[in-house]
Design a protein around this motif. Structure first.
Motif, PDB file in Angstrom:
ATOM      1  N   LYS A  11     -72.930  31.559  10.734  1.00  0.00           N
ATOM      2  CA  LYS A  11     -72.649  32.912  11.229  1.00  0.00           C
ATOM      3  C   LYS A  11     -71.233  33.046  11.789  1.00  0.00           C
ATOM      4  CE  LYS A  11     -76.426  35.525  10.945  1.00  0.00           C
ATOM      5  NZ  LYS A  11     -76.444  36.903  10.454  1.00  0.00           N
ATOM      6  N   ASP A  12     -70.471  31.932  11.817  1.00  0.00           N
ATOM      7  CA  ASP A  12     -69.099  31.993  12.323  1.00  0.00           C
ATOM      8  C   ASP A  12     -68.253  32.885  11.426  1.00  0.00           C
ATOM      9  OD1 ASP A  12     -69.761  30.275  14.330  1.00  0.00           O
ATOM     10  OD2 ASP A  12     -68.914  28.491  13.377  1.00  0.00           O
ATOM     11  N   ILE A  13     -67.394  33.670  12.046  1.00  0.00           N
ATOM     12  CA  ILE A  13     -66.519  34.573  11.305  1.00  0.00           C
ATOM     13  C   ILE A  13     -65.120  33.983  11.277  1.00  0.00           C
ATOM     14  CG2 ILE A  13     -65.479  36.878  11.282  1.00  0.00           C
ATOM     15  CD1 ILE A  13     -68.006  37.934  12.584  1.00  0.00           C
ATOM     16  N   LYS A  14     -64.479  34.040  10.095  1.00  0.00           N
ATOM     17  CA  LYS A  14     -63.110  33.545   9.980  1.00  0.00           C
ATOM     18  C   LYS A  14     -62.291  34.517   9.124  1.00  0.00           C
ATOM     19  CE  LYS A  14     -63.799  30.480   6.035  1.00  0.00           C
ATOM     20  NZ  LYS A  14     -65.107  30.143   5.616  1.00  0.00           N
ATOM     21  N   VAL A  15     -60.972  34.367   9.198  1.00  0.00           N
ATOM     22  CA  VAL A  15     -60.079  35.215   8.407  1.00  0.00           C
ATOM     23  C   VAL A  15     -60.016  34.662   6.995  1.00  0.00           C
ATOM     24  CG1 VAL A  15     -57.705  36.008   8.125  1.00  0.00           C
ATOM     25  CG2 VAL A  15     -58.707  35.898  10.395  1.00  0.00           C
ATOM     26  N   GLU A  16     -60.425  35.473   6.026  1.00  0.00           N
ATOM     27  CA  GLU A  16     -60.343  35.055   4.629  1.00  0.00           C
ATOM     28  C   GLU A  16     -58.912  35.191   4.132  1.00  0.00           C
ATOM     29  OE1 GLU A  16     -62.045  36.305   0.221  1.00  0.00           O
ATOM     30  OE2 GLU A  16     -62.669  37.428   1.979  1.00  0.00           O
ATOM     31  N   ILE A  66     -43.100  51.005  -6.599  1.00  0.00           N
ATOM     32  CA  ILE A  66     -42.844  51.729  -5.348  1.00  0.00           C
ATOM     33  C   ILE A  66     -43.201  50.928  -4.103  1.00  0.00           C
ATOM     34  CG2 ILE A  66     -43.067  54.037  -6.317  1.00  0.00           C
ATOM     35  CD1 ILE A  66     -45.940  54.032  -5.098  1.00  0.00           C
ATOM     36  N   ALA A  67     -43.897  49.824  -4.264  1.00  0.00           N
ATOM     37  CA  ALA A  67     -44.340  49.057  -3.090  1.00  0.00           C
ATOM     38  C   ALA A  67     -44.320  47.570  -3.415  1.00  0.00           C
ATOM     39  CB  ALA A  67     -45.739  49.483  -2.671  1.00  0.00           C
ATOM     40  N   VAL A  68     -44.420  46.775  -2.356  1.00  0.00           N
ATOM     41  CA  VAL A  68     -44.458  45.326  -2.512  1.00  0.00           C
ATOM     42  C   VAL A  68     -45.494  44.782  -1.528  1.00  0.00           C
ATOM     43  CG1 VAL A  68     -42.541  44.972  -0.909  1.00  0.00           C
ATOM     44  CG2 VAL A  68     -42.985  43.261  -2.632  1.00  0.00           C
ATOM     45  N   HIS A  69     -46.302  43.813  -1.976  1.00  0.00           N
ATOM     46  CA  HIS A  69     -47.305  43.240  -1.085  1.00  0.00           C
ATOM     47  C   HIS A  69     -47.451  41.744  -1.328  1.00  0.00           C
ATOM     48  CE1 HIS A  69     -49.746  44.058  -4.702  1.00  0.00           C
ATOM     49  NE2 HIS A  69     -50.475  43.034  -4.295  1.00  0.00           N
ATOM     50  N   VAL A  70     -48.039  41.092  -0.331  1.00  0.00           N
ATOM     51  CA  VAL A  70     -48.262  39.650  -0.415  1.00  0.00           C
ATOM     52  C   VAL A  70     -49.564  39.323   0.303  1.00  0.00           C
ATOM     53  CG1 VAL A  70     -46.881  39.141   1.643  1.00  0.00           C
ATOM     54  CG2 VAL A  70     -47.151  37.387  -0.074  1.00  0.00           C
ATOM     55  N   THR A  71     -50.307  38.358  -0.239  1.00  0.00           N
ATOM     56  CA  THR A  71     -51.562  37.909   0.357  1.00  0.00           C
ATOM     57  C   THR A  71     -51.351  36.525   0.954  1.00  0.00           C
ATOM     58  OG1 THR A  71     -52.830  39.144  -1.276  1.00  0.00           O
ATOM     59  CG2 THR A  71     -53.986  37.410  -0.097  1.00  0.00           C
ATOM     60  N   VAL A  72     -51.714  36.380   2.222  1.00  0.00           N
ATOM     61  CA  VAL A  72     -51.527  35.110   2.927  1.00  0.00           C
ATOM     62  C   VAL A  72     -52.904  34.614   3.373  1.00  0.00           C
ATOM     63  CG1 VAL A  72     -50.259  33.968   4.779  1.00  0.00           C
ATOM     64  CG2 VAL A  72     -49.355  36.053   3.786  1.00  0.00           C
ATOM     65  N   ARG A  73     -53.135  33.321   3.222  1.00  0.00           N
ATOM     66  CA  ARG A  73     -54.407  32.728   3.628  1.00  0.00           C
ATOM     67  C   ARG A  73     -54.172  31.551   4.567  1.00  0.00           C
ATOM     68  NH1 ARG A  73     -58.318  34.484  -0.389  1.00  0.00           N
ATOM     69  NH2 ARG A  73     -57.178  35.468  -2.088  1.00  0.00           N
ATOM     70  N   GLY A  74     -55.234  31.131   5.225  1.00  0.00           N
ATOM     71  CA  GLY A  74     -55.175  29.915   6.046  1.00  0.00           C
ATOM     72  C   GLY A  74     -54.495  30.112   7.388  1.00  0.00           C
ATOM     73  N   GLU A  75     -53.901  29.021   7.884  1.00  0.00           N
ATOM     74  CA  GLU A  75     -53.272  29.022   9.206  1.00  0.00           C
ATOM     75  C   GLU A  75     -52.083  29.971   9.283  1.00  0.00           C
ATOM     76  OE1 GLU A  75     -54.161  27.558  12.119  1.00  0.00           O
ATOM     77  OE2 GLU A  75     -55.989  27.095  11.023  1.00  0.00           O
ATOM     78  N   PHE A 128     -50.685  45.801   7.817  1.00  0.00           N
ATOM     79  CA  PHE A 128     -51.440  44.549   7.870  1.00  0.00           C
ATOM     80  C   PHE A 128     -52.884  44.895   7.538  1.00  0.00           C
ATOM     81  CE2 PHE A 128     -47.782  43.498  10.230  1.00  0.00           C
ATOM     82  CZ  PHE A 128     -47.722  42.137  10.441  1.00  0.00           C
ATOM     83  N   TYR A 129     -53.515  44.148   6.636  1.00  0.00           N
ATOM     84  CA  TYR A 129     -54.939  44.333   6.389  1.00  0.00           C
ATOM     85  C   TYR A 129     -55.607  42.969   6.387  1.00  0.00           C
ATOM     86  CZ  TYR A 129     -59.187  46.556   4.890  1.00  0.00           C
ATOM     87  OH  TYR A 129     -60.477  47.032   4.854  1.00  0.00           O
ATOM     88  N   VAL A 130     -56.616  42.821   7.224  1.00  0.00           N
ATOM     89  CA  VAL A 130     -57.268  41.532   7.425  1.00  0.00           C
ATOM     90  C   VAL A 130     -58.685  41.587   6.872  1.00  0.00           C
ATOM     91  CG1 VAL A 130     -57.958  39.834   9.142  1.00  0.00           C
ATOM     92  CG2 VAL A 130     -55.934  41.224   9.531  1.00  0.00           C
ATOM     93  N   CYS A 131     -59.013  40.638   5.987  1.00  0.00           N
ATOM     94  CA  CYS A 131     -60.363  40.523   5.442  1.00  0.00           C
ATOM     95  C   CYS A 131     -61.070  39.375   6.158  1.00  0.00           C
ATOM     96  CB  CYS A 131     -60.329  40.262   3.944  1.00  0.00           C
ATOM     97  SG  CYS A 131     -59.677  41.628   3.015  1.00  0.00           S
ATOM     98  N   LEU A 132     -62.204  39.676   6.750  1.00  0.00           N
ATOM     99  CA  LEU A 132     -62.998  38.669   7.451  1.00  0.00           C
ATOM    100  C   LEU A 132     -64.142  38.217   6.560  1.00  0.00           C
ATOM    101  CD1 LEU A 132     -63.203  40.360  10.961  1.00  0.00           C
ATOM    102  CD2 LEU A 132     -61.615  38.604  10.215  1.00  0.00           C
TER     103      LEU A 132
END
Length: 177
Positions: A11-16, A66-75, A128-132
């Motif tokens: 049931k622990d929640i973490k940042v995906e 028109i836009a630029v994005h990046v996905t970061v994971r982990g620490e 910033f968009y965070v997926c848990l």
């Protein structure tokens, strides 16, 4: 029956993942400078997003970058998220949290994140968009033998808010003041 005080590790929640988006609204030099800002912040190569359709009032055409994005994971995602929340003073609104347990917010100036100001680059805001997620969420994503994540195991809005308050000692406001 489980002993008192023991909690379920599943049931622990973490940042995906953390998605950083910088929408410039035009292609060209400003967009490449925004990409440089994101690359400087994350150390990863950002991806360009295209307009879905032409909007003459905004002066953009279909398939124009028109836009630029990046996905970061982990620490690294947690470290950048911490810097972004410090800019917001650990205050988010109730409406920043989605029903699926993710949340997002925006900042107006990237130099608040600790990046040195460069006059040739300019100042860019970003989202910033965070997926848990919880352990076991991969069941619905894997290629073979995909299954469904049951309703009790999905992250609800209230659980995401509680996680944010516990992890970052953040404040969730009902409305903007």
């Amino acid at each position: 029956m489980a002993a008192e005080g023991k909690k379920n590790p599943m049931k622990d929640i973490k940042v995906e993942k953390l998605i950083l988006n910088c929408c410039v609204g035009e292609s060209g030099d400003r967009l490449t400078r925004a990409a440089r800002v994101l690359e400087q912040l994350t150390g990863q190569q950002p991806v360009f997003s295209k307009a879905r359709y032409t909007l003459r009032s905004f002066g953009i055409r279909r398939n124009e970058k028109i836009a630029v994005h990046v996905t970061v994971r982990g620490e690294k995602a947690l470290e950048i998220l911490e810097r972004g929340l410090k800019v917001k003073e650990y205050e988010l609104l109730q409406k920043n949290f989605s029903d699926t347990g993710c949340f997002g917010f925006g900042i107006n100036e990237h130099i608040d994140l600790g990046i040195k100001y460069d006059p040739t680059t300019g100042i860019y805001g970003m989202d910033f968009y965070v997926c848990l997620t919880r352990p076991g969420a991969r069941v619905s994503k894997r290629k073979t033998r995909t299954g469904r994540v049951g309703y009790p195991h999905r992250i609800q809005k209230e659980e995401a808010i509680k996680w944010f308050q516990d992890k970052f000692e953040g404040v969730v406001l009902a409305k903007a003041h």
